[in-house]
Design a protein around this motif. Structure first.
Motif, PDB file in Angstrom:
ATOM      1  N   TYR A   1       1.700   0.254  -0.079  1.00  0.00           N
ATOM      2  CA  TYR A   1       0.844   1.213   0.644  1.00  0.00           C
ATOM      3  C   TYR A   1       1.665   2.057   1.612  1.00  0.00           C
ATOM      4  O   TYR A   1       1.547   3.288   1.651  1.00  0.00           O
ATOM      5  N   ARG A   2       2.492   1.403   2.415  1.00  0.00           N
ATOM      6  CA  ARG A   2       3.260   2.140   3.422  1.00  0.00           C
ATOM      7  C   ARG A   2       4.255   3.104   2.772  1.00  0.00           C
ATOM      8  O   ARG A   2       4.543   4.175   3.329  1.00  0.00           O
ATOM      9  N   LYS A   3       4.729   2.757   1.605  1.00  0.00           N
ATOM     10  CA  LYS A   3       5.667   3.648   0.914  1.00  0.00           C
ATOM     11  C   LYS A   3       4.985   4.966   0.556  1.00  0.00           C
ATOM     12  O   LYS A   3       5.503   6.053   0.846  1.00  0.00           O
ATOM     13  N   VAL A   4       3.795   4.884  -0.089  1.00  0.00           N
ATOM     14  CA  VAL A   4       3.102   6.123  -0.484  1.00  0.00           C
ATOM     15  C   VAL A   4       2.518   6.822   0.745  1.00  0.00           C
ATOM     16  O   VAL A   4       2.472   8.063   0.797  1.00  0.00           O
ATOM     17  N   ALA A   5       2.074   6.042   1.759  1.00  0.00           N
ATOM     18  CA  ALA A   5       1.509   6.650   2.971  1.00  0.00           C
ATOM     19  C   ALA A   5       2.576   7.406   3.746  1.00  0.00           C
ATOM     20  O   ALA A   5       2.321   8.500   4.268  1.00  0.00           O
ATOM     21  N   ASN A   6       3.786   6.850   3.833  1.00  0.00           N
ATOM     22  CA  ASN A   6       4.882   7.539   4.525  1.00  0.00           C
ATOM     23  C   ASN A   6       5.288   8.816   3.787  1.00  0.00           C
ATOM     24  O   ASN A   6       5.638   9.818   4.406  1.00  0.00           O
TER      25      ASN A   6
END
Length: 554
Positions: free
Chosen positions: A359-364
């Motif tokens: 999640y944090r990868k795509v959100a960043n």
């Protein structure tokens, strides 16, 4: 671009056919004349919601047809969905009857309203008269920014959806882990119960179809003596007694065979009796085989009795029939495996950490795109504000960090400073009605510039604007019309005077007393009269005509 629009029996329009040109076109007329009805009709042809109330009173159906020249994207879509025509255009048609039933067509082929919408999004971009109100909502601000990301980079179009999907996957695992930690004791008790039940059924090992087989065997073993006696008695009567049936039948067949030579009519009787003799002979062979196989086996009978009792007891315990025991065994084993996975707290935590990382990868990645797009949008809107008599004003898109959510790691907020030396504050708290309308128009023009949609429609987005600002708005729309086809419903003479093509919408009455809306393309002389009306109201003087000519000349 939109080439023609044909409207029949829609609201107060009986029959109108309009031809459109490139550049900037305006629709003007008195309030209530039906200017926005044209936009409503076009939206219906583009897959909008249809209702029975849209059909003109007294008519059976409303029929709207819009003819578009194609872009490369729209042409590819038509080919892919098998709607392409030899003429090379896109003819979108929508029919609504007075019962509210709807039919849709693309190039004469039946389609769905959803397909009209999908194609229409590639052909037309409509900015409604209430667009500036939606800008006050946080969700609308975020959606506008994310839409600009997609416009700037088609590959990033689905990024916001990826973030939402990744967040939901992460939260699902978090809830599963939290639920286990909350109900750990109950889960362990349930797991122990299932382990005991599966272990018991593992030992019993019921097999599919076993109950039918074993009940048949039990019946055969428990009646072995009577079965054997009956088979031997039948065999004796047919072939082993003093006067066996088979021998008698064979003797009769021999005698009848001789009599057939005397009277041929007996051949029919012989033909019936010979198969009977053959069948009896086959019965003898079968009985001999059966007698050889039937055994009196008390030990095996006890074994079968014990197995049947075990299966029946287990079925009663698990509240199923003996035939259903194998399926129950499989189901309980599956539940145990599932529960074992669910109670693997370390495994759940690893899955949750992996989902959070994804999640944090795509959100960043989305955050980085939002930063660059927000910077560009802020600069462009700020520049447009200077043109719209908001000198020194500034627009900014703030990205405020927030807890991870379905929309990413930040909240999008539009900020504005009305003049120099003032810090930007939230749009909803600062902007007056006129400022909000100007900012909304600036954003609409800028976002339209960034799209590839060939036809742009502005439905009274200039409301709340007047004077010199209105003239600037007209120039902005005319400049936009040099790149796209721009259609604008307006009440401002300063905007109308900038158009390349001018339509006047008027309301009239037919001979039958019906109110209808009429539209005509204005020539130069008629344009002077219409712009003068917009400037001066009901009574048009030479002064207002002079002013109108000056506006048109400029």
């Amino acid at each position: 671009m939109l080439r023609t629009l044909t409207i029949r029996d829609f609201v107060i329009v009986d029959a109108i056919e309009l031809e459109f040109a490139n550049g900037f076109s305006v629709f003007t007329g008195e309030t209530g004349a039906g200017k926005s009805i044209l936009i409503d009709a076009l939206q219906l042809a583009l897959g909008g919601r249809g209702e029975a109330s849209m059909v003109r009173e007294g008519a059976a159906k409303a029929d709207i047809t819009a003819d578009f020249a194609l872009t490369e994207e729209a042409s590819s879509w038509l080919q892919q969905h098998e709607f392409a025509s030899e003429e090379g255009g896109a003819l979108l048609r929508r029919v609504i009857d007075n019962a509210g039933r709807s039919k849709a067509y693309i190039n004469g082929i039946a389609a769905t309203a959803g397909q009209l919408r999908e194609l229409g999004d590639m052909l037309v971009d409509i900015h409604g008269q209430h667009a500036h109100q939606s800008l006050l909502k946080s969700d609308a601000q975020r959606a506008l920014l994310d839409n600009q990301i997609a416009v700037r980079d088609a590959a990033a179009a689905a990024e916001a959806q990826e973030v939402a999907m990744a967040y939901r996957a992460w939260r699902a695992l978090s809830r599963q882990r939290e639920e286990y930690e909350t109900n750990a004791k109950n889960v362990l008790l349930e797991r122990e119960r299932l382990e005991w039940q599966v272990s018991e059924l593992d030992k019993l090992a019921p097999k599919s179809g076993e109950w039918t087989e074993i009940t048949n065997e039990h019946s055969r073993l428990s009646h072995a003596a009577s079965l054997l006696d009956g088979a031997q008695e039948a065999l004796a009567a047919i072939s082993e007694s003093d006067h066996p049936i088979l021998s008698q039948l064979s003797s009769l067949n021999t005698k009848l065979g001789k009599l057939v030579d005397v009277d041929a009519e007996l051949q029919a009787v012989l033909d019936c009796m010979e198969p009977a003799r053959i069948q009896l002979q086959e019965a003898v062979y079968a009985l001999n085989n059966y007698i050889d196989k039937v055994e009196l086996d008390p030990a095996r009978l006890r074994e079968v009795d014990a197995r049947m009792d075990a299966l029946h007891s287990a079925a009663r315990k698990y509240h199923v029939t003996p035939e259903e025991l194998p399926e129950e065994h499989t189901a309980l084993a599956a539940k145990l495996r599932q529960l074992a996975d669910a109670t693997d707290i370390d495994g759940l935590k690893r899955q949750e950490e992996k989902a959070e990382s994804a999640y944090r990868k795509v959100a960043n990645r989305l955050s980085a795109r939002r930063v660059s797009t927000a910077r560009a949008l802020s600069e462009q809107v700020t520049l447009a504000m200077q043109e719209l008599s908001m000198g020194g004003g500034r627009f900014a898109v703030a990205l405020n960090p927030c807890e991870p959510g379905v929309h990413g790691l930040e909240q999008v907020e539009f900020l504005v400073a009305g003049h120099a030396g003032v810090a930007p504050r939230p749009l909803a708290k600062v902007a007056s009605g006129g400022e909000l309308a100007r900012i909304s128009l600036a954003i609409s023009v800028i976002t339209s510039n960034a799209t590839t949609t060939p036809t742009l429609i502005f439905d009274e987005v200039d409301s709340g604007i007047g004077g010199g600002v209105a003239e600037v708005v007209g120039r902005l729309l005319k400049r936009l019309g040099q790149q796209r086809q721009v259609l604008c419903v307006t009440h401002l003479p300063q905007v109308a005077s900038q158009a390349n093509q001018h339509f006047q919408v008027a309301k009239g009455t037919t001979g039958e007393g019906r109110t209808v809306s009429r539209i005509e393309v204005l020539n130069n002389r008629a344009r002077v009269e219409e712009v003068a009306r917009m400037l001066g109201g009901i009574e048009i003087t030479e002064t207002t005509r002079k002013h109108a000519r000056e506006l048109l000349a400029s």
